[in-house]
Design a protein around this motif. Structure first.
Motif, PDB file in Angstrom:
ATOM      1  N   PRO A 287       0.804  -1.221   0.000  1.00 48.73           N
ATOM      2  CA  PRO A 287       0.000   0.000   0.000  1.00 48.73           C
ATOM      3  C   PRO A 287       0.839   1.273   0.000  1.00 48.73           C
ATOM      4  N   VAL A 288       2.128   1.153   0.313  1.00 47.90           N
ATOM      5  CA  VAL A 288       3.020   2.313   0.270  1.00 47.90           C
ATOM      6  C   VAL A 288       3.815   2.202  -1.023  1.00 47.90           C
ATOM      7  N   ASN A 289       3.239   2.753  -2.064  1.00 47.26           N
ATOM      8  CA  ASN A 289       3.738   2.562  -3.414  1.00 47.26           C
ATOM      9  C   ASN A 289       3.249   3.732  -4.259  1.00 47.26           C
ATOM     10  N   ASP A 290       3.869   3.922  -5.400  1.00 46.66           N
ATOM     11  CA  ASP A 290       3.451   4.968  -6.322  1.00 46.66           C
ATOM     12  C   ASP A 290       2.029   4.686  -6.812  1.00 46.66           C
ATOM     13  N   ASP A 291       1.187   5.715  -6.832  1.00 45.73           N
ATOM     14  CA  ASP A 291      -0.179   5.495  -7.285  1.00 45.73           C
ATOM     15  C   ASP A 291      -0.236   5.116  -8.760  1.00 45.73           C
ATOM     16  N   VAL A 292       0.757   5.490  -9.564  1.00 45.22           N
ATOM     17  CA  VAL A 292       0.784   5.060 -10.964  1.00 45.22           C
ATOM     18  C   VAL A 292       0.768   3.534 -11.040  1.00 45.22           C
ATOM     19  N   ILE A 293       1.526   2.879 -10.160  1.00 43.83           N
ATOM     20  CA  ILE A 293       1.565   1.413 -10.163  1.00 43.83           C
ATOM     21  C   ILE A 293       0.188   0.850  -9.820  1.00 43.83           C
TER      22      ILE A 293
ATOM     23  N   LEU B 117      -7.013  -6.210 -13.007  1.00 42.76           N
ATOM     24  CA  LEU B 117      -6.766  -6.949 -11.774  1.00 42.76           C
ATOM     25  C   LEU B 117      -7.252  -6.163 -10.561  1.00 42.76           C
ATOM     26  N   ARG B 118      -7.473  -6.863  -9.488  1.00 37.12           N
ATOM     27  CA  ARG B 118      -7.924  -6.270  -8.231  1.00 37.12           C
ATOM     28  C   ARG B 118      -6.738  -6.182  -7.268  1.00 37.12           C
ATOM     29  N   PRO B 119      -6.292  -4.974  -6.904  1.00 41.00           N
ATOM     30  CA  PRO B 119      -5.202  -4.850  -5.929  1.00 41.00           C
ATOM     31  C   PRO B 119      -5.655  -5.304  -4.543  1.00 41.00           C
ATOM     32  N   VAL B 120      -4.774  -6.028  -3.881  1.00 38.51           N
ATOM     33  CA  VAL B 120      -4.980  -6.444  -2.499  1.00 38.51           C
ATOM     34  C   VAL B 120      -3.802  -5.902  -1.705  1.00 38.51           C
ATOM     35  N   GLN B 121      -4.061  -5.028  -0.752  1.00 42.18           N
ATOM     36  CA  GLN B 121      -2.971  -4.362  -0.039  1.00 42.18           C
ATOM     37  C   GLN B 121      -2.415  -5.258   1.069  1.00 42.18           C
ATOM     38  N   ALA B 122      -1.107  -5.279   1.169  1.00 39.95           N
ATOM     39  CA  ALA B 122      -0.422  -6.189   2.083  1.00 39.95           C
ATOM     40  C   ALA B 122       0.000  -5.485   3.365  1.00 39.95           C
ATOM     41  N   PRO B 123       0.191  -6.230   4.447  1.00 41.43           N
ATOM     42  CA  PRO B 123       0.799  -5.670   5.653  1.00 41.43           C
ATOM     43  C   PRO B 123       2.276  -5.348   5.386  1.00 41.43           C
TER      44      PRO B 123
ATOM     45  N   PRO C  44      -1.401   5.574   2.473  1.00 41.33           N
ATOM     46  CA  PRO C  44      -1.331   4.264   1.819  1.00 41.33           C
ATOM     47  C   PRO C  44      -2.475   4.093   0.819  1.00 41.33           C
ATOM     48  N   LEU C  45      -2.268   3.208  -0.134  1.00 42.99           N
ATOM     49  CA  LEU C  45      -3.201   3.071  -1.247  1.00 42.99           C
ATOM     50  C   LEU C  45      -4.603   2.649  -0.807  1.00 42.99           C
ATOM     51  N   ASP C  46      -4.731   1.851   0.274  1.00 44.70           N
ATOM     52  CA  ASP C  46      -6.076   1.453   0.685  1.00 44.70           C
ATOM     53  C   ASP C  46      -6.834   2.635   1.266  1.00 44.70           C
ATOM     54  N   ASP C  47      -6.138   3.543   1.954  1.00 44.99           N
ATOM     55  CA  ASP C  47      -6.789   4.753   2.444  1.00 44.99           C
ATOM     56  C   ASP C  47      -7.050   5.736   1.304  1.00 44.99           C
ATOM     57  N   TYR C  48      -6.171   5.770   0.341  1.00 45.37           N
ATOM     58  CA  TYR C  48      -6.295   6.674  -0.805  1.00 45.37           C
ATOM     59  C   TYR C  48      -7.449   6.275  -1.719  1.00 45.37           C
TER      60      TYR C  48
ATOM     61  N   PRO D 170      -3.343  -2.705   8.643  1.00 39.22           N
ATOM     62  CA  PRO D 170      -2.916  -1.465   7.997  1.00 39.22           C
ATOM     63  C   PRO D 170      -2.076  -0.529   8.853  1.00 39.22           C
ATOM     64  N   GLU D 171      -2.000  -0.751  10.160  1.00 40.88           N
ATOM     65  CA  GLU D 171      -1.384   0.234  11.043  1.00 40.88           C
ATOM     66  C   GLU D 171       0.081   0.480  10.711  1.00 40.88           C
ATOM     67  N   ALA D 172       0.838  -0.580  10.456  1.00 39.96           N
ATOM     68  CA  ALA D 172       2.268  -0.415  10.193  1.00 39.96           C
ATOM     69  C   ALA D 172       2.505   0.392   8.923  1.00 39.96           C
ATOM     70  N   GLY D 173       1.715   0.136   7.872  1.00 39.54           N
ATOM     71  CA  GLY D 173       1.859   0.885   6.634  1.00 39.54           C
ATOM     72  C   GLY D 173       1.535   2.349   6.822  1.00 39.54           C
ATOM     73  N   ARG D 174       0.485   2.625   7.579  1.00 44.10           N
ATOM     74  CA  ARG D 174       0.126   4.023   7.835  1.00 44.10           C
ATOM     75  C   ARG D 174       1.224   4.741   8.612  1.00 44.10           C
ATOM     76  N   TRP D 175       1.772   4.080   9.601  1.00 40.66           N
ATOM     77  CA  TRP D 175       2.816   4.704  10.421  1.00 40.66           C
ATOM     78  C   TRP D 175       4.059   4.982   9.581  1.00 40.66           C
ATOM     79  N   PHE D 176       4.442   4.007   8.777  1.00 37.61           N
ATOM     80  CA  PHE D 176       5.617   4.199   7.932  1.00 37.61           C
ATOM     81  C   PHE D 176       5.391   5.327   6.941  1.00 37.61           C
TER      82      PHE D 176
END
Length: 381
Positions: free
Chosen positions: A37-43, A52-58, A325-329, A341-347
């Motif tokens: 989920p912490v990735n460029d939105d273009v990707i 495809l359906r994105p699935v966000q990872a811990p 992160p992409l799931d919040d976006y 999702p907490e670790a991704g948000r914090w990072f």
């Protein structure tokens, strides 16, 4: 690159087009892809364009790598592929991911845009999965090009045909913009005209975000999804900051990319030295192991925006931010949220990606500004 990786490689005009090629080849339409989920939105939009359906990872909150241990077992049965990120050059746990993908009978696709010189367990990033996509606009600063590395060399001809079918004709204007960009940037920045520099980049189609994330435009995106797979309906998102991502390259562009690539080893050494300096600071939480030639070093600071402003005041630009992160976006209408999702948000909130080639000056500015290390974090990080 074939010699460097020990794998067959195929040139592509951009990393994003190479990723689209890989996803279309290895994943059935409607499939689900585990990604960061912490990735460029273009990707993110490229994954959607591939049908495809994105699935966000811990994530691991120390470096933004995929946290395999936090992925629920039940999630694996519905996946069609795993897409790594190797964020800023920090390797994802590719050996473990490759083994888990093998047990599930799904491909591992490595996004190595930031990790052209990184290794995991003594093995180069990009040599673990069925395919890996690299960018030639990051470490090499060629501002164009990429390549797709293949575990099966017999697929090169098939993928080359698929690539050629996606290429757009070479346009003189695009080639001129490519050659003009570095000179225009240098001129306006040398004159300390930051707003003018941004205007030049927008004019050349190289900087379009007003904020960290581009505008989602959910109603338009929903209509585009009905036309997936295909790049056409997603062009306005996929082209952001790189309008010629599908362009057939000219001879001059290829020659410049070749010259830049020939200097790669020296550039990687410089990135490794800068990363070593930054990872020894109070804002870093390095993992054990050898220092990687990181494209950016994610320092963890208490107030990321204040630190960014302090650097901007000294004309040090901080880019490659991926917050939120992409799931919040994007929300559940367009992606499956991370199960943790907490670790991704914090990072995403605390990571300050620093150019290792500017390590000395960056450290000096951050200390003078009194920037504090990030405190707390998920599970007491």
């Amino acid at each position: 690159m074939r010699e460097r990786l020990g794998r067959e490689c195929l040139y592509v005009p951009s990393c994003r087009l190479g990723l689209y090629l890989a996803l279309r080849h290895w994943c059935p339409p409607g499939g689900r892809v585990l990604m960061s989920p912490v990735n460029d939105d273009v990707i993110f939009f490229v994954v959607l364009a591939a049908g495809l359906r994105p699935v966000q990872a811990p994530l691991d909150p120390l470096d933004g790598s995929l946290d395999l241990a936090a992925v629920p077992d039940a999630l694996w049965s519905g996946l069609s592929a795993v897409l790594t990120t190797n964020l800023y050059g920090n390797p994802d746990p590719a050996p473990e991911l490759a083994a888990r993908c093998a047990r599930s009978g799904i491909p591992l696709i490595e996004d190595a845009a930031h990790a052209i010189g990184s290794e995991r367990d003594g093995r180069k990033v990009g040599t673990f999965g069925q395919a890996a996509v690299f960018s030639l606009s990051k470490h090499t600063a060629a501002k164009a090009g990429g390549f797709l590395a293949l575990a099966d060399p017999g697929l090169r001809e098939t993928l080359a045909k698929s690539r050629d079918a996606l290429l757009t004709p070479r346009r003189s204007r695009a080639e001129l913009a490519y050659w003009a960009r570095p000179y225009a940037e240098s001129a306006v920045r040398g004159l300390r005209l930051a707003p003018a520099a941004r205007s030049v980049l927008r004019m050349l189609g190289q900087q379009e975000r007003e904020d960290i994330r581009m505008e989602l435009r959910p109603e338009e995106l929903a209509r585009a999804l009905a036309a997936a797979p295909g790049l056409g309906a997603f062009h306005s998102w996929a082209r952001v900051d790189m309008h010629d991502y599908r362009a057939t390259p000219g001879r001059g562009r290829l020659a410049r990319i070749g010259r830049k690539l020939a200097r790669l080893d020296g550039v990687l050494d410089a990135h490794r030295r800068g990363a070593e300096l930054l990872l020894a600071t109070e804002w870093a939480r390095p993992k054990p192991g050898p220092v990687q030639p990181l494209f950016r070093v994610p320092l963890l600071v208490e107030d990321r925006d204040a630190a960014r402003a302090a650097l901007a005041g000294q004309r040090i630009t901080v880019g490659y931010l991926y917050d939120p992160p992409l799931d919040d976006y994007a929300g559940e209408a367009f992606t499956d949220p991370s199960p943790a999702p907490e670790a991704g948000r914090w990072f995403a909130q605390h990571a300050l990606p620093v150019d290792p080639l500017k390590a000395d000056r960056t450290i000096e500015v951050l200390r003078a500004a009194g920037v504090r290390p990030a405190r707390g974090g998920p599970a007491g990080v």
